[in-house]
Design a protein around this motif. Structure first.
Motif, PDB file in Angstrom:
ATOM      1  N   GLU A  55      -6.823   9.389   5.156  1.00  0.00           N
ATOM      2  CA  GLU A  55      -5.692  10.146   4.626  1.00  0.00           C
ATOM      3  C   GLU A  55      -5.840  10.481   3.144  1.00  0.00           C
ATOM      4  N   LEU A  56      -6.374   9.539   2.371  1.00  0.00           N
ATOM      5  CA  LEU A  56      -6.318   9.659   0.916  1.00  0.00           C
ATOM      6  C   LEU A  56      -7.611  10.131   0.275  1.00  0.00           C
ATOM      7  N   ARG A  57      -8.691  10.258   1.045  1.00  0.00           N
ATOM      8  CA  ARG A  57      -9.978  10.604   0.436  1.00  0.00           C
ATOM      9  C   ARG A  57      -9.960  11.980  -0.215  1.00  0.00           C
ATOM     10  N   GLY A  58      -9.095  12.876   0.242  1.00  0.00           N
ATOM     11  CA  GLY A  58      -9.010  14.189  -0.370  1.00  0.00           C
ATOM     12  C   GLY A  58      -8.107  14.245  -1.581  1.00  0.00           C
ATOM     13  N   TYR A  59      -7.507  13.099  -1.938  1.00  0.00           N
ATOM     14  CA  TYR A  59      -6.569  13.044  -3.068  1.00  0.00           C
ATOM     15  C   TYR A  59      -7.104  12.217  -4.237  1.00  0.00           C
ATOM     16  N   GLY A  60      -8.373  11.847  -4.182  1.00  0.00           N
ATOM     17  CA  GLY A  60      -8.944  11.084  -5.280  1.00  0.00           C
ATOM     18  C   GLY A  60      -8.561   9.614  -5.285  1.00  0.00           C
ATOM     19  N   VAL A  61      -8.014   9.112  -4.160  1.00  0.00           N
ATOM     20  CA  VAL A  61      -7.628   7.706  -4.064  1.00  0.00           C
ATOM     21  C   VAL A  61      -8.639   6.973  -3.184  1.00  0.00           C
ATOM     22  N   ASP A  62      -9.286   5.962  -3.748  1.00  0.00           N
ATOM     23  CA  ASP A  62     -10.305   5.201  -3.027  1.00  0.00           C
ATOM     24  C   ASP A  62      -9.663   4.060  -2.245  1.00  0.00           C
ATOM     25  N   VAL A  63     -10.161   3.826  -1.041  1.00  0.00           N
ATOM     26  CA  VAL A  63      -9.672   2.729  -0.201  1.00  0.00           C
ATOM     27  C   VAL A  63     -10.882   1.970   0.344  1.00  0.00           C
ATOM     28  N   LEU A  64     -10.816   0.642   0.254  1.00  0.00           N
ATOM     29  CA  LEU A  64     -11.929  -0.170   0.743  1.00  0.00           C
ATOM     30  C   LEU A  64     -11.424  -1.423   1.437  1.00  0.00           C
ATOM     31  N   SER A  65     -11.960  -1.690   2.635  1.00  0.00           N
ATOM     32  CA  SER A  65     -11.814  -2.977   3.294  1.00  0.00           C
ATOM     33  C   SER A  65     -13.073  -3.778   2.981  1.00  0.00           C
ATOM     34  N   LEU A  66     -12.942  -4.786   2.136  1.00  0.00           N
ATOM     35  CA  LEU A  66     -14.067  -5.613   1.710  1.00  0.00           C
ATOM     36  C   LEU A  66     -14.176  -6.798   2.664  1.00  0.00           C
ATOM     37  N   VAL A  67     -15.090  -6.709   3.621  1.00  0.00           N
ATOM     38  CA  VAL A  67     -15.182  -7.693   4.706  1.00  0.00           C
ATOM     39  C   VAL A  67     -16.129  -8.823   4.290  1.00  0.00           C
ATOM     40  N   LEU A  68     -15.561 -10.004   4.118  1.00  0.00           N
ATOM     41  CA  LEU A  68     -16.325 -11.146   3.622  1.00  0.00           C
ATOM     42  C   LEU A  68     -16.723 -12.097   4.735  1.00  0.00           C
ATOM     43  N   GLY A  69     -17.783 -12.840   4.471  1.00  0.00           N
ATOM     44  CA  GLY A  69     -18.148 -13.971   5.298  1.00  0.00           C
ATOM     45  C   GLY A  69     -17.639 -15.239   4.619  1.00  0.00           C
ATOM     46  N   GLN A  70     -18.404 -16.324   4.708  1.00  0.00           N
ATOM     47  CA  GLN A  70     -17.993 -17.567   4.054  1.00  0.00           C
ATOM     48  C   GLN A  70     -18.070 -17.408   2.534  1.00  0.00           C
ATOM     49  N   CYS A  96       0.830  -1.204   0.000  1.00  0.00           N
ATOM     50  CA  CYS A  96       0.000   0.000   0.000  1.00  0.00           C
ATOM     51  C   CYS A  96       0.866   1.256   0.000  1.00  0.00           C
ATOM     52  N   HIS A  97       1.981   1.212   0.694  1.00  0.00           N
ATOM     53  CA  HIS A  97       2.900   2.352   0.689  1.00  0.00           C
ATOM     54  C   HIS A  97       3.533   2.518  -0.686  1.00  0.00           C
ATOM     55  N   HIS A  98       3.953   1.403  -1.275  1.00  0.00           N
ATOM     56  CA  HIS A  98       4.631   1.436  -2.572  1.00  0.00           C
ATOM     57  C   HIS A  98       3.715   1.961  -3.676  1.00  0.00           C
ATOM     58  N   PHE A  99       2.480   1.486  -3.707  1.00  0.00           N
ATOM     59  CA  PHE A  99       1.555   1.883  -4.774  1.00  0.00           C
ATOM     60  C   PHE A  99       0.743   3.120  -4.413  1.00  0.00           C
ATOM     61  N   GLY A 100       0.493   3.324  -3.113  1.00  0.00           N
ATOM     62  CA  GLY A 100      -0.335   4.461  -2.705  1.00  0.00           C
ATOM     63  C   GLY A 100       0.333   5.802  -2.917  1.00  0.00           C
ATOM     64  N   GLY A 101       1.652   5.860  -2.755  1.00  0.00           N
ATOM     65  CA  GLY A 101       2.354   7.135  -2.928  1.00  0.00           C
ATOM     66  C   GLY A 101       2.166   7.734  -4.306  1.00  0.00           C
ATOM     67  N   PRO A 102       2.456   6.994  -5.374  1.00  0.00           N
ATOM     68  CA  PRO A 102       2.215   7.529  -6.715  1.00  0.00           C
ATOM     69  C   PRO A 102       0.744   7.829  -6.994  1.00  0.00           C
ATOM     70  N   MET A 103      -0.157   7.036  -6.431  1.00  0.00           N
ATOM     71  CA  MET A 103      -1.585   7.320  -6.608  1.00  0.00           C
ATOM     72  C   MET A 103      -1.931   8.679  -6.013  1.00  0.00           C
ATOM     73  N   ARG A 104      -1.430   8.937  -4.817  1.00  0.00           N
ATOM     74  CA  ARG A 104      -1.697  10.235  -4.185  1.00  0.00           C
ATOM     75  C   ARG A 104      -1.143  11.375  -5.039  1.00  0.00           C
ATOM     76  N   GLN A 105       0.030  11.168  -5.598  1.00  0.00           N
ATOM     77  CA  GLN A 105       0.642  12.204  -6.430  1.00  0.00           C
ATOM     78  C   GLN A 105      -0.178  12.455  -7.684  1.00  0.00           C
ATOM     79  N   ARG A 106      -0.710  11.383  -8.284  1.00  0.00           N
ATOM     80  CA  ARG A 106      -1.522  11.524  -9.497  1.00  0.00           C
ATOM     81  C   ARG A 106      -2.950  11.954  -9.173  1.00  0.00           C
ATOM     82  N   GLN A 107      -3.341  11.814  -7.897  1.00  0.00           N
ATOM     83  CA  GLN A 107      -4.684  12.136  -7.416  1.00  0.00           C
ATOM     84  C   GLN A 107      -5.763  11.281  -8.091  1.00  0.00           C
TER      85      GLN A 107
END
Length: 265
Positions: free
Chosen positions: A173-188, A123-134
């Protein structure tokens, strides 16, 4: 922006060899986004990559053990100079099915390394450039085990609780930079790994589990509406979780406002 503009031109799918990871890759490719497929087993990756290429979408693969400390370095080498607009962290199941003290500790160290440290580094490796590109997206496939511990799940639940809180913080942190983040919580969910674990334990197959096709479809649709989606429930309902995603989102925003007043923007 459409999907490819928002999350392209390349997506990395970790844990892409089977089950939900395979479906994420196929559905992302169907939106015109090229894929970098990551998993340990080369055979299934190569088969899936060829299937995707037949649709006219570019696809590359890399055999990487996500439990190893150098996993992110190897993923980075596979990605090279490609611009990644979407990272899907799908690897994270617990195939141990064991009480904590009944298993060699290395099994739990490997699980924690994969679910916590490799996830954090990616997430750090890919999130940084995403934030920069917005623009971009980080989708972390999670489990209902994130909401509390239990027998046979001590390390797994702890690692998934980290993923939940981590995704919430990244979303803030990233919602103001156009980067979407989701925790997709699954069951079975009907995956080969879960089928194998149930067979090993002599358990019957569930009748109401989620299909990988539906998980990928719903997960990608919910990505812009993070930070949490609990499988099979609307975002204003707690259901089997301690609180609803809407309630948690309001709490996150409250904490975020306090954090900003303390540390600054």
């Amino acid at each position: 922006m459409d999907f490819a503009e928002r999350y392209g031109p390349w997506a990395v799918v970790a844990g892409a060899s089977e089950g939900t990871g395979r479906e994420f890759a196929k559905q992302i490719a169907a939106q015109g986004v090229s894929c970098i497929l990551i998993a340990r087993r080369e055979g299934p990756l190569a088969e899936l990559a060829e299937e995707i290429r037949q649709t006219g979408v570019d696809c590359v693969t890399a055999s990487v053990d996500l439990t190893k400390p150098d996993a992110v370095d190897r993923i980075s080498e596979a990605v090279g100079s490609r611009e990644v607009g979407l990272y899907v962290n799908n690897a994270g199941a617990d195939a141990n099915g064991s009480r904590f003290l009944d298993k060699d500790v290395q099994a739990w160290v490997d699980l924690a390394q994969r679910n916590v440290m490799t996830t954090l580094k990616c997430c750090h490796h890919f999130g940084g450039p995403m934030r920069q590109r917005q623009r971009g997206g980080l989708l972390l496939v999670n489990s209902g085990a994130c909401y509390g511990g239990g027998s046979f799940m001590a390390t797994y639940s702890a690692s998934k609780a980290f993923d939940l809180n981590f995704a919430e913080g990244l979303w803030a942190e990233l919602r103001g930079y156009g980067v979407d983040v989701l925790s997709l919580v699954l069951g079975q969910t009907d995956t080969p790994a879960y089928r194998a674990l149930l067979a090993e334990k002599g358990q019957a197959l569930p009748t109401n589990w989620a299909s990988p096709v539906d998980v990928a479809r719903v997960g990608l649709a919910q990505l812009p509406h993070g930070p949490i989606y609990n499988w099979g429930q609307t975002n204003d309902v707690a259901g089997w979780a301690p609180s609803s995603p809407d309630t948690r989102r309001a709490r996150i925003l409250m904490i975020d406002q306090h954090s900003r007043s303390t540390f600054g923007d």
